[in-house]
Design an enzyme around this catalytic site. Structure first.
Site, short mmCIF file in Angstrom:
data_model
loop_
_atom_site.label_atom_id
_atom_site.label_comp_id
_atom_site.label_asym_id
_atom_site.label_seq_id
_atom_site.Cartn_x
_atom_site.Cartn_y
_atom_site.Cartn_z
N GLU A 21 39.70 92.18 -6.85
CA GLU A 21 39.31 92.40 -8.45
C GLU A 21 38.26 92.95 -8.44
O GLU A 21 38.06 93.44 -9.70
CB GLU A 21 39.97 90.90 -8.59
CG GLU A 21 41.09 90.42 -9.23
CD GLU A 21 40.81 89.44 -9.57
OE1 GLU A 21 42.30 89.24 -10.09
OE2 GLU A 21 40.05 88.41 -10.37
N HIS A 57 49.16 87.54 18.01
CA HIS A 57 50.75 87.62 18.68
C HIS A 57 51.54 88.36 18.00
O HIS A 57 52.28 88.55 17.98
CB HIS A 57 51.03 86.45 19.25
CG HIS A 57 49.19 85.95 20.40
ND1 HIS A 57 50.14 86.27 21.26
CD2 HIS A 57 49.32 86.13 20.39
CE1 HIS A 57 49.56 85.33 22.22
NE2 HIS A 57 48.08 84.90 21.70
N LYS A 111 50.64 91.32 -16.68
CA LYS A 111 50.79 90.44 -17.44
C LYS A 111 51.65 90.54 -19.12
O LYS A 111 52.48 89.65 -20.03
CB LYS A 111 49.59 89.91 -17.86
CG LYS A 111 48.60 89.36 -17.78
CD LYS A 111 48.00 88.40 -17.67
CE LYS A 111 46.74 87.34 -16.55
NZ LYS A 111 45.13 87.50 -16.96
O1 PA5 Z 1 38.61 86.68 -11.51
C1 PA5 Z 1 39.47 86.48 -12.78
O2 PA5 Z 1 38.83 86.58 -13.42
C2 PA5 Z 1 40.89 86.34 -12.62
O3 PA5 Z 1 41.87 85.95 -11.21
C3 PA5 Z 1 41.34 84.64 -13.29
O4 PA5 Z 1 40.41 83.87 -12.06
C4 PA5 Z 1 42.99 84.16 -12.80
O5 PA5 Z 1 43.52 85.84 -13.68
C5 PA5 Z 1 42.85 82.84 -13.30
O6 PA5 Z 1 42.31 83.33 -14.56
P1 PA5 Z 1 42.39 82.04 -16.01
O7 PA5 Z 1 41.07 81.32 -15.44
O8 PA5 Z 1 41.47 82.27 -16.95
O9 PA5 Z 1 43.17 80.93 -16.03
#
Ligand code: PA5
Length: 440
Positions: free
Chosen positions: A282, A303, A417
């Site tokens: 990310e 393996h 989303k």
């Molecule tokens: O790193 C990030 O910001 C995202 O991956 C969030 O952790 C994930 O989308 C979950 O978001 P939230 O904590 O707002 O539900």
């Protein structure tokens, strides 16, 4: 032995980055002068001593441990991977199966699978349960749907008042649907700081509460992170292990090694790899750039994936995460008839075999054209987990700036989303829904 990063089996594969370039990335990160600098709260987080918050977390954990056989942790991405990684690393990858003096920790809300969610209801049957719902935004669909389901379950089981004693919310200090819901219902709240993004949040209450419930010493974990932070923030040289790792992987990337495999020879590191994949994927995968983070568990995957790693297309680099200390209690027994021909191993610790497999594989992969970096911690303690977490976070920030991206946003996560909201009929997405339905 201390925390080490060894790149001797990687550095010959690409020209090294200039030290001044790494220094510039370091200054950008530490001085907060780069893109995404409103999300740098994690950099100095372990240096702060928030005694009041720690005491609240420990008190909540003690209450959950005393009145529950299961803690249900509802969250996705950064709101669950760190806690799961810590519990598996420090306690066991089979934590819920082994005999222990702490509650089971079951993770929900990280999927929209009805099968998986229904199975969790079965697992809760006949057990006393507490819930920790975690969402920074407070609006993420997967945990929101799971919380609606499990909240109803808790209220039926314990009554509305009883459920209030067993539901804990970890979210933003002021905004989001989860915060409003928690306030309206009187659930105790723990705060995720504004300037700490989800994937950097394991050392905040996001990780600390479930980790403490699992019987892990969170003060030791924070102490490990603190000692690593002191080292990494202040050392502006190639002795800084985060510099070595970030510079090496970026040098390799520029030379065409576009996928990094996180490899470990201990199953307890499996979820640390999952956490690492989110952290790096990310943070770096944007603007048409970024090293693709993958993982293997060895020797099992030797393996299966081993063939590709050894001889497939050459764009792989590998990072082996291992332990300096080993459990030498389990030894190969001597067998009178030696029917399996293994008596040459009799008396050797199983961990010694694992170490030899690791050493041999590193050389084989390197000979096959895969540069290999090694990150080694002393042992599987809470302290070492804290060190490892901070190391990978700091190196990730450096690495993102070396790559030239904003390591602290995730604009690409929005695309799915928007489509999902449209297709499930969320108000405000009507036009997009009509457009998508034509394409389906
Ligand atoms: O790193 C990030 O910001 C995202 O991956 C969030 O952790 C994930 O989308 C979950 O978001 P939230 O904590 O707002 O539900």
């Amino acid at each position: 032995m201390a925390f080490t990063v060894n790149v001797k089996n990687a550095s010959g594969f690409a020209p090294a980055l200039a030290e001044r370039e790494v220094l510039a990335a370091h200054e950008t990160l530490v001085n907060g002068t780069g893109r995404g600098n409103d999300f740098l709260g994690w950099v100095r987080l372990p240096l702060q001593n928030n005694e009041e918050e720690l005491a609240r977390i420990e008190a909540a954990a003690a209450k959950i441990r005393s009145n529950s056989q299961v803690l249900l942790v509802i969250g996705i991405g950064g709101s669950y991977l760190g806690a799961r990684a810590a519990i598996e690393f420090v306690r066991s990858p089979n934590y819920n199966l082994v005999v222990k003096d702490s509650p089971q920790v079951i993770f929900a809300g990280n999927t929209l699978s009805a099968w998986q969610t229904a199975e969790i209801f079965d697992m809760l049957e006949g057990k006393d349960v507490s819930v920790n719902v975690i969402s920074k935004s407070g609006t993420t669909t997967e945990p929101a749907v799971a919380f609606r389901l499990f909240r109803e379950y808790m209220e039926k089981k314990y009554g509305v008042e009883g459920a209030k004693e067993r539901i804990y919310a970890t979210t933003d200090k002021a905004k989001g649907a989860l915060k409003s819901l928690a306030d309206a219902n009187g659930y105790p709240c723990f705060v995720i700081p504004d300037d700490v993004g989800g994937r950097f949040s394991v050392l905040t209450p996001v990780g600390l509460l479930p980790i403490a419930v699992a019987g892990i010493d969170i003060r030791q974990m924070l102490a490990g992170a603190k000692s690593m932070a002191e080292k990494l923030i202040h050392d502006k040289s190639m002795h800084n292990p985060a510099w070595v790792y970030a510079a090496t992987r970026n040098a390799l990337y520029r030379k065409g090694y576009t996928t990094e495999i996180f490899a470990s020879y201990e199953p307890r590191v499996r979820y640390t790899a999952e956490w690492w994949k989110q952290l790096y994927g990310e943070s770096e995968g944007k603007e048409g750039k970024g090293i693709f983070p993958a993982s293997v568990e060895l020797t099992a995957d030797l393996h299966s994936m081993g063939q590709y790693i050894q001889e497939g297309e050459r764009f792989l680099m590998e990072t082996v995460v291992g332990f300096a200390e080993a459990d030498e209690t389990l030894q190969v027994p001597f067998a009178l008839k030696n029917e399996d021909g293994l008596n040459f191993l009799a008396g050797h610790a199983v961990s010694e075999l694992n170490n030899m497999a690791e050493a041999g594989t590193i050389l084989a992969h390197m000979d096959g054209g895969v540069p290999v970096m090694e990150v080694t911690v002393d042992n599987a303690s809470a302290y070492c987990f804290g060190e490892l977490v901070y190391f990978f976070e700091f190196a990730c920030g450096l690495s993102g700036y070396l790559l030239g991206v904003n390591p602290f946003d995730q604009p690409g996560v929005e695309a799915y989303k928007q489509n999902m909201y449209a297709l499930i009929g969320k108000p405000g997405f009507e036009d997009r829904r009509a457009e998508l339905e034509k394409r389906l």
